[in-house]
Design an enzyme around this catalytic site. Structure first.
Site, PDB file in Angstrom:
ATOM      1  N   THR A 193      43.424  32.915  61.132  1.00  0.00           N
ATOM      2  CA  THR A 193      42.336  32.858  62.092  1.00  0.00           C
ATOM      3  C   THR A 193      41.195  32.108  61.446  1.00  0.00           C
ATOM      4  O   THR A 193      40.878  32.337  60.295  1.00  0.00           O
ATOM      5  CB  THR A 193      41.844  34.272  62.438  1.00  0.00           C
TER       6      THR A 193
ATOM      7  N   THR B  86      38.331  38.212  56.451  1.00  0.00           N
ATOM      8  CA  THR B  86      39.492  39.111  56.559  1.00  0.00           C
ATOM      9  C   THR B  86      40.265  38.996  55.243  1.00  0.00           C
ATOM     10  O   THR B  86      39.929  39.682  54.290  1.00  0.00           O
ATOM     11  CB  THR B  86      40.382  38.772  57.777  1.00  0.00           C
TER      12      THR B  86
END
Lengths: 415, 415
Positions: free
Chosen positions: A197, A160
């Site tokens: 995350t 990401t």
């Protein structure tokens, strides 16, 4: 967008080459979950099946895929892993759980597996419904395209805000037969409105029963992924899965049933090394990170107390901003020791930066050399040692500094 | 130097006028502890004596003055309070304790008190020896100069990186007689190589026994100073002292022995209000703060669980950077609820920003209005409400946003 971020200054100079690992094939595709012009879905196919172990976020509000994997672990068998970036499928209610089930159904159909042999992970935006039908168009192709040497593609598809793909590999022998452990991870990243995350997927060709795999993974994670922190914020999606294809059995590797089996000695060391390597890479790609920090606490009442104190230091904003400012601010280390809540005696405390002792027996070290310590703080890797002088408990954790870039990445993108 | 920092945008528009409070006189002086061109020592003289209560940092590495005050509290009597800024006398070993004793001796001689009636606090640099002989030259003058109306001078002398003096006052009646509670505080500040430090001194003319005072203070602090956080870092020096001169007795106020005395009803409310007012001012002068944030958690299993979750939200760097970025990032609130470790059910969770519900029953609120919420996030005071939907536990805490200025103040000063 995250992917425009410059490469972390702490990134390894080369990405490790990962050799094919018998029994698993990878493919990456673009399902259009959120990003344009990049891959956002990764499929790992274990054609002959694999045993599997996992550890997950301790969050009380875990994502739907975390719920799914936890429940599937009981079966101990996997045939495929489907991961998407761009959408975390977290805080998506019943719909989230339904989309997870639908994803598993699609992946099962495409790979010829049973639904409960499909493992799933999602990372990205929170609170947005995940449209699993987007997988429908790409899964059949991914199964066909999947190759044993596509590790780089796979590692990139799960990124990401990561600025580099994270891969690690080690070898070990079991009963005289060489086996391999290779893995990938994605690190701390933020995508509006998302949060840090961490996902990691590790594979081995060693033939090891799920129960033994789980015991080793749960132990190894304590000194790797559970010993790193970027900003003390725990994701709803943290997932670490370890798959053992067992393909090395064909080359004569013995099937291992128990984690206590003496033949696992080298394997355990290799597993520790792979997880620690990946965990360090996650820290080195921490948002805004410019320095890699190792904190070792010794002389605590217990290993647990040592780790709590080490994490208190590693999570302290005042310690982390001092490291960013290249300031050997040992007063803040004292503060972080004091607030941890574990027994400490300030008159027995000693503190080192990069091997130079700055505080001793509750006082500034009489031999403290400002220039020496100042030079140490300019390094890219900072080692902080704290000895409590009480007992035998020791622990090491890793973190990065807290910079204005961290605040910018996490606070500025809407302004 | 801290005092060049611009006034916090959250500073109150006017500093409250504090009227003289019977039984206590203040003086501020320049002892040259560290700063040039400003006052750095504050003396409060209670000529007729006072009862006293206190709460202190929970740090396992407290400063020498904290040790001293804790031990003196057992006597329950005070005649003077001596505070210096510029040096925290923390992590200074035996010398620190000796300098504390010497300070008390000097203050006792100057005020005609016994040493164990002297209370002490220090704030500033850690690890530097405090030279208490510097008090010697100023104490006699301070005793002579001390005036009942010198509250402003006193509040300024205890400042470190504070950008404004913090004062609060309230009135109450006990047995029909008006009494006053007035106090001062210093807030989060950093001086190389120091850390955030919180000091607060509150005075009342009400005649209240030390034991009753302590019971009320320990309770009131839970919803004020123990419910604020700037950066989750606990100082070695946090000190809150409450002195009751009892001078209102001359005006007919009854002497109160027990905290359960019904006549204390108004007094308790006024004490709560003074502490909360000062605590809010500390947050509003948090390093780099641009927004004041109130976090209320309801529907938790217990009040304790609610407070733990509220602090998890208030301490989360990702929540605080989102507030700085004016981003209604409720995904990060979910994350912070999840990591608190208390029971939560994501499918019962509801979240509001400034009264606008953004998440409901584990999903983004169907009526979520991006523009409305975006306008709310532009406010200077942000109210976050979280309902867990489980029980009756509720708690409110206060914090500020995390800005690049925070990192700059704490990381840049050496570079």
């Amino acid at each position: 967008m995250a992917h425009d971020a410059p490469l972390s200054p702490l990134a390894p100079s080369t990405t490790p080459e990962i050799e094919p690992l018998d029994g698993v094939r990878f493919a990456a595709g673009a399902a259009g979950i959120r990003y344009a012009g990049r891959t956002d879905v990764m499929l790992a196919v274990m054609d002959e099946g694999a045993t599997v172990a996992g550890v997950f976020t301790k969050s009380k509000c875990p994502s739907a895929p975390v719920d799914w994997c936890r429940a599937r672990l009981k079966g101990g068998k996997a045939k495929a892993l489907l991961v998407n970036s761009g959408n975390a499928n977290a805080f998506t209610g019943k719909t989230g759980a339904e989309q997870v089930k639908f994803s598993a159904k699609l992946a099962a159909a495409a790979t010829g597996a049973r639904e409960n042999q499909i493992f799933l992970a999602s990372t990205g935006v929170i609170g947005e419904p995940l449209d699993a039908s987007k997988f429908e168009g790409v899964l059949d192709d991914l199964v066909k395209q999947a190759r044993a040497d596509a590790w780089q593609d796979a590692a990139r598809a799960i990124m990401t805000t990561d600025t580099f793909p994270k891969l690690a590999t080690r070898k070990a022998t079991i009963g005289g037969v060489e086996v391999t452990i290779s893995g990938m991870a994605k690190g701390a990243g933020m995508i509006a409105p998302d949060m840090a995350t961490m996902l990691s997927f590790v594979f081995t060709d060693a033939p090891i029963a799920a129960e033994a795999l789980q015991a080793m993974l749960s132990k190894s994670v304590q000194r790797s992924f559970n010993a790193i922190t970027v900003d003390s914020d725990t994701s709803t999606s943290d997932t670490l899965l370890l798959f053992a294809t067992g393909a090395a059995k064909k080359r004569g590797a013995p099937k291992i049933e128990k984690a206590t089996d003496k033949r696992l000695l080298e394997f355990k060391q290799a597993l520790d090394a792979v997880l620690l390597d990946l965990a360090h890479q996650v820290v080195k790609d921490g948002e805004g990170a410019r320095k890699f920090v190792e904190v070792t606490v010794t002389g605590a009442d217990s290993a647990k107390a040592a780790k709590k104190i080490a994490l208190s230091i590693a999570n302290s904003p005042l310690v982390k901003t001092a490291v960013a400012g290249e300031d050997a601010n040992w007063g803040r280390i004292v503060m972080a020791v004091g607030k941890a809540g574990e027994r400490a005696d300030r008159d027995k405390l000693a503190i080192w930066f990069g091997g130079a002792r700055v505080a001793f027996k509750g006082l500034r070290d009489p031999d403290y050399n400002e220039q020496e310590v100042s030079d140490i703080m300019k390094r890219q890797e900072i080692v902080i040692n704290v000895d409590l002088g009480l007992g035998e408990g020791a622990a090491t954790v890793w973190t990065c500094d807290l910079t204005k870039e961290y605040v910018a990445i996490n606070g500025d993108y809407r302004s």
